[in-house]
Motif scaffolding. Sequence first.
Motif, PDB file in Angstrom:
ATOM      1  N   GLY A   1      14.452   8.238  48.264  1.00 34.37           N
ATOM      2  CA  GLY A   1      14.333   6.823  47.957  1.00 34.37           C
ATOM      3  C   GLY A   1      15.642   6.070  47.827  1.00 34.37           C
ATOM      4  O   GLY A   1      16.632   6.585  47.349  1.00 34.37           O
TER       5      GLY A   1
ATOM      6  N   ALA B   1      14.149   0.401  45.227  1.00 36.50           N
ATOM      7  CA  ALA B   1      13.158  -0.555  45.731  1.00 36.50           C
ATOM      8  C   ALA B   1      12.921  -1.620  44.684  1.00 36.50           C
ATOM      9  O   ALA B   1      11.890  -1.649  44.033  1.00 36.50           O
ATOM     10  CB  ALA B   1      11.859   0.176  46.062  1.00 36.50           C
ATOM     11  N   THR B   2      13.865  -2.470  44.476  1.00 36.89           N
ATOM     12  CA  THR B   2      13.735  -3.542  43.509  1.00 36.89           C
ATOM     13  C   THR B   2      13.877  -4.857  44.229  1.00 36.89           C
ATOM     14  O   THR B   2      14.352  -4.928  45.366  1.00 36.89           O
ATOM     15  CB  THR B   2      14.831  -3.440  42.427  1.00 36.89           C
TER      16      THR B   2
ATOM     17  N   SER C   1      16.305  -2.763  50.480  1.00 36.07           N
ATOM     18  CA  SER C   1      15.052  -2.121  50.849  1.00 36.07           C
ATOM     19  C   SER C   1      15.305  -1.255  52.065  1.00 36.07           C
ATOM     20  O   SER C   1      16.339  -1.345  52.705  1.00 36.07           O
ATOM     21  CB  SER C   1      13.980  -3.172  51.165  1.00 36.07           C
TER      22      SER C   1
ATOM     23  N   LEU D   1       9.464  -6.071  40.814  1.00 33.55           N
ATOM     24  CA  LEU D   1       9.675  -5.908  42.250  1.00 33.55           C
ATOM     25  C   LEU D   1       9.372  -7.225  42.948  1.00 33.55           C
ATOM     26  O   LEU D   1       8.649  -8.068  42.417  1.00 33.55           O
ATOM     27  CB  LEU D   1       8.745  -4.831  42.817  1.00 33.55           C
TER      28      LEU D   1
ATOM     29  N   MET E   1       8.534  -6.119  48.688  1.00 35.85           N
ATOM     30  CA  MET E   1       8.845  -4.707  48.495  1.00 35.85           C
ATOM     31  C   MET E   1       7.615  -3.922  48.059  1.00 35.85           C
ATOM     32  O   MET E   1       7.364  -2.815  48.538  1.00 35.85           O
ATOM     33  CB  MET E   1       9.962  -4.552  47.467  1.00 35.85           C
TER      34      MET E   1
ATOM     35  N   ILE F   1       5.888  -0.695  49.885  1.00 38.57           N
ATOM     36  CA  ILE F   1       5.626   0.567  49.188  1.00 38.57           C
ATOM     37  C   ILE F   1       4.165   0.962  49.346  1.00 38.57           C
ATOM     38  O   ILE F   1       3.838   2.117  49.633  1.00 38.57           O
ATOM     39  CB  ILE F   1       5.996   0.443  47.694  1.00 38.57           C
TER      40      ILE F   1
ATOM     41  N   THR G   1      10.407   3.663  50.782  1.00 38.77           N
ATOM     42  CA  THR G   1      10.390   4.762  49.819  1.00 38.77           C
ATOM     43  C   THR G   1      11.036   4.323  48.516  1.00 38.77           C
ATOM     44  O   THR G   1      12.242   4.072  48.478  1.00 38.77           O
ATOM     45  CB  THR G   1      11.150   5.982  50.369  1.00 38.77           C
ATOM     46  N   PRO G   2      10.287   4.216  47.437  1.00 41.91           N
ATOM     47  CA  PRO G   2      10.848   3.745  46.170  1.00 41.91           C
ATOM     48  C   PRO G   2      11.672   4.816  45.473  1.00 41.91           C
ATOM     49  O   PRO G   2      11.455   6.012  45.676  1.00 41.91           O
ATOM     50  CB  PRO G   2       9.608   3.396  45.354  1.00 41.91           C
ATOM     51  N   SER G   3      12.600   4.370  44.654  1.00 39.25           N
ATOM     52  CA  SER G   3      13.363   5.301  43.833  1.00 39.25           C
ATOM     53  C   SER G   3      12.482   5.783  42.691  1.00 39.25           C
ATOM     54  O   SER G   3      11.424   5.206  42.404  1.00 39.25           O
ATOM     55  CB  SER G   3      14.600   4.608  43.265  1.00 39.25           C
TER      56      SER G   3
ATOM     57  N   THR H   1      11.920   3.106  40.148  1.00 41.84           N
ATOM     58  CA  THR H   1      10.891   2.149  40.550  1.00 41.84           C
ATOM     59  C   THR H   1       9.499   2.719  40.320  1.00 41.84           C
ATOM     60  O   THR H   1       8.590   2.020  39.870  1.00 41.84           O
ATOM     61  CB  THR H   1      11.062   1.774  42.031  1.00 41.84           C
TER      62      THR H   1
END
Length: 236
Positions: A28, A31-32, A37, A79, A83, A87, A93-95, A98
Amino acid sequence: MVDRKRDGKPPDGKRVRRGALSMMTRAGLAATGGGPSTNQEPEGGQGGQALAAAVGQEIRSLRLSLSMAANQLAEAARLSNGMLSKIERGSATPSFTTLVSIAAALKVPVARLFASYNQQADYSLVRAGQGIAVQRRGQRAGLSYELLGHLLSGEKYIEPYLVTLTSEAADHPGFQHTGIEFMHMLEGAMVYRYADASMELRPGDTLVFDANFVHGHERLLTPTVRFLSVVFNLRT
């Protein structure tokens, strides 16, 4: 004979594939709303893409189950709407941070977001007349059990039996075991005891009870009695 297959993905599994969290975390980017992104293929190739898609689907499913609009979840998880959309579609791919925020907004553990990843739905198919005759603890003459199938994995299991009682069966209101039992009368009639209650059961009648309490037939009212018995339990 029991036919066994594994196929598909259940909508509400409970197991998480080992390494799923670490794979998502490694793959990831942040993803904020204000962070960068990504639409790049997650680490792990197709496996990473499958993970991202499964997590996205789970997030969307949980959000809809709460009747929560996408913009509401995005705001709660800090978010951007775009984004969150990526997701949920599995294209970003989010962290892990996130994911924690999304899980908190949905009021579920983080691991719940991975519930449907790489899950397999188990089933067993038993053809008519091909159930397996089994011997159960406390079984006596005039009492037979035919196992109609079983689950192959999971925390829960069921034991569906076709039970037949004949005139040779002695009165035996003394069964006791763990689990919840479901009984549905198919043929004949009998007097059945559960704990301190005594009742007459006939075709079409259904009885559900905690099997930890003493239960069993007290008296047959017809030469043959046949009923479906399903025991629900947890694997130990």
